[in-house]
Write a protein that holds these residues in place. Structure first.
Motif, mmCIF file in Angstrom:
data_model
loop_
_atom_site.group_PDB
_atom_site.id
_atom_site.type_symbol
_atom_site.label_atom_id
_atom_site.label_comp_id
_atom_site.label_asym_id
_atom_site.label_seq_id
_atom_site.Cartn_x
_atom_site.Cartn_y
_atom_site.Cartn_z
ATOM 1 N N ALA A 249 0.827 -1.206 0.000
ATOM 2 C CA ALA A 249 0.000 0.000 0.000
ATOM 3 C C ALA A 249 0.860 1.253 0.000
ATOM 4 N N GLY A 250 0.595 2.124 -0.971
ATOM 5 C CA GLY A 250 1.267 3.413 -1.012
ATOM 6 C C GLY A 250 0.447 4.500 -0.362
ATOM 7 N N MET A 251 -0.630 4.101 0.294
ATOM 8 C CA MET A 251 -1.485 5.017 1.058
ATOM 9 C C MET A 251 -1.246 4.698 2.537
ATOM 10 N N PRO A 252 -0.535 5.548 3.258
ATOM 11 C CA PRO A 252 -0.135 5.234 4.641
ATOM 12 C C PRO A 252 -1.291 4.783 5.532
ATOM 13 N N ALA A 253 -2.466 5.369 5.364
ATOM 14 C CA ALA A 253 -3.596 5.003 6.217
ATOM 15 C C ALA A 253 -3.993 3.547 6.061
ATOM 16 N N ASN A 254 -3.657 2.938 4.930
ATOM 17 C CA ASN A 254 -4.040 1.549 4.672
ATOM 18 C C ASN A 254 -2.986 0.542 5.130
ATOM 19 N N SER B 96 -7.569 4.280 -6.494
ATOM 20 C CA SER B 96 -8.022 4.688 -5.170
ATOM 21 C C SER B 96 -7.086 5.688 -4.514
ATOM 22 N N GLY B 97 -5.853 5.730 -4.953
ATOM 23 C CA GLY B 97 -4.891 6.685 -4.408
ATOM 24 C C GLY B 97 -5.097 8.099 -4.895
ATOM 25 N N GLY B 98 -6.124 8.354 -5.708
ATOM 26 C CA GLY B 98 -6.420 9.710 -6.117
ATOM 27 C C GLY B 98 -6.729 9.924 -7.574
ATOM 28 N N VAL B 99 -6.823 8.860 -8.370
ATOM 29 C CA VAL B 99 -6.996 8.953 -9.827
ATOM 30 C C VAL B 99 -5.843 9.775 -10.409
ATOM 31 N N LEU B 100 -4.675 9.172 -10.413
ATOM 32 C CA LEU B 100 -3.440 9.825 -10.843
ATOM 33 C C LEU B 100 -2.936 9.158 -12.115
#
Length: 425
Positions: A157-162, A206-210
């Motif tokens: 996961a590159g989203m720390p909260a996950n 999910s990480g922001g539509v990047l």
């Protein structure tokens, strides 16, 4: 909205939910038709996120329901372990392999996207062990990435909260999202002889539509090729028309070693996921007698799920939904641009695939971290469902959506933004 009779008796624990709030009140969706869904109070909503990125052909497709029903009557379920197979699994595997940008690929079915990532990681490590390089265990992922919530997915996961409760899996390294040079530097620092694979969403969802900058995917792919690192294209969100192609990665002109998929393979009508694995990675398990990959999910290749997938692919073909998605991505981008002048909005991200996001004002977010959810709830009151993200609002409508329906969504978004802005000031 549906209120529970008593919060302490509400039995269902929702994924990704603040249950302290949810146990008091829920939105119960009871019916769907194309791009629309209805709640238990009879309110209609435009499904601006295709549920969780997956209802690509829209809700209420009778031909998929009929295919599932027919299969359930003939053979409701049977496993594919060992030498067992069923006709729908074999047929769907063939159709997916024919459409994949991996020539001669092998299809390994799972029950969903998280299973697919888990399977890919285990197959990769098993492959390197089989070819005499067991030290190649390091897996690389990108900032902002989302690869599910299983053990490997949480570690990647590159989203720390996950990443809570981790690390779960050792030998996992993160790199900047869009820097191929940094990827190569990391491989050299870790050691190419220890690096196994690079996991890459063609467009981070999910990480922001990047969306990636020009040439990034090709450059990252070339880095992996130079160092013998397996390139995994995570197509769980991007595949099946979301980027206007079958698996998403084709859009960037590279041939990955592994593709993971789920969601749009059945448009959510049945839980199903899988991998397309290149002949090179599959070879030790297909060509060497006695080498067994001791991995798989009970419902992998489930006949009713595969029947749904076959009917779903027929709809994509018959209605030209991949081509439609490519056309509508520009329409969505233009629609989102019409609200970037709002004081709560910083900028819009869209134009690569039929998905997009509105990034919210950073200063306001710092003072009100729950701003995306507040706006999404307000937009809901104006008849549209959109996805609150960490700092943005996400959009991924069914591929059947029209220009007029996107106008309706944008009107609801602006009304919701105005409502929240008035409350904040």
């Amino acid at each position: 909205m549906t209120a529970a009779p008593a919060s302490n008796t509400y039995p269902l624990w929702h994924p990704f939910a603040d249950m302290h709030a949810v146990k008091q009140q829920q939105l119960s969706i009871v019916r769907g038709d194309d791009v629309w869904v209805w709640d238990s109070d009879g309110n209609r909503y435009f499904d601006g996120t295709a549920s969780l990125w997956y209802s690509n052909v829209g809700h209420g497709r009778s031909e998929i329901v009929q295919a599932i029903t027919k299969q359930l009557k003939e053979l409701e379920a049977y496993h594919c372990f060992g030498d067992f197979v069923n006709e729908p699994a074999l047929r769907l595997a063939g159709q997916l392999a024919e459409r994949a940008p991996i020539r001669g690929g092998k299809v390994f079915f799972t029950s969903g996207g998280g299973d697919s990532i888990e399977s890919a990681a285990k197959i990769i490590r098993a492959y390197f062990d089989a070819v005499g390089q067991p030290e190649r265990t390091v897996l690389i992922h990108r900032q902002h990435s989302y690869h599910g919530t299983h053990g490997f997915g949480t570690a990647l996961a590159g989203m720390p909260a996950n990443r809570f409760g981790g690390p779960y899996i050792r030998d996992v390294v993160e790199v900047p999202a869009f820097d191929a040079a940094a990827l190569e530097e990391t491989i050299l620092e870790v050691g190419a002889d220890r690096t196994a694979a690079f996991f890459c969403e063609p467009v981070i969802g999910s990480g922001g539509v990047l969306a990636p900058p020009p040439n990034y995917i090709a450059e990252a792919h070339a880095v992996c090729r130079r160092h013998g690192v397996i390139f995994v294209a995570d197509g769980v969100i991007c595949a099946f028309g979301r980027l206007g192609t079958w698996f998403g990665i084709e859009r960037f002109g590279v041939e990955p070693d592994i593709i993971t998929f789920a969601k749009g393979v059945t448009s959510g009508y049945q839980p199903l996921g899988g991998l397309i694995v290149s002949p090179r990675i599959a070879a030790p398990f297909w060509d060497e007698p006695g080498r067994v990959l001791r991995h798989g999910q009970t419902y992998a290749g489930h006949p009713a799920a595969c029947a749904a997938g076959i009917a779903n692919l027929d709809i994509y073909e018959r209605e030209g939904l991949l081509e439609r998605s490519m056309k509508m991505e520009g329409v969505l981008a233009e629609a989102l641009q019409t609200v970037v002048d709002h004081p709560l909005v910083d900028h819009a991200r869209a134009g690569t695939g039929f998905l997009g996001a509105l990034e919210l004002d950073a200063e306001l977010l710092a003072g009100t971290p729950g701003l995306p959810a507040m706006i999404a709830h307000a937009v809901r009151r104006h008849g549209a469902l959109i996805r609150p993200m960490i700092s943005a609002l996400g959009f991924s409508p069914p591929l059947t959506a029209t220009e007029q329906q996107l106008d309706f969504v944008v009107e609801g978004v602006r009304a919701g933004l105005d409502e929240v802005n008035a409350a904040l000031h």
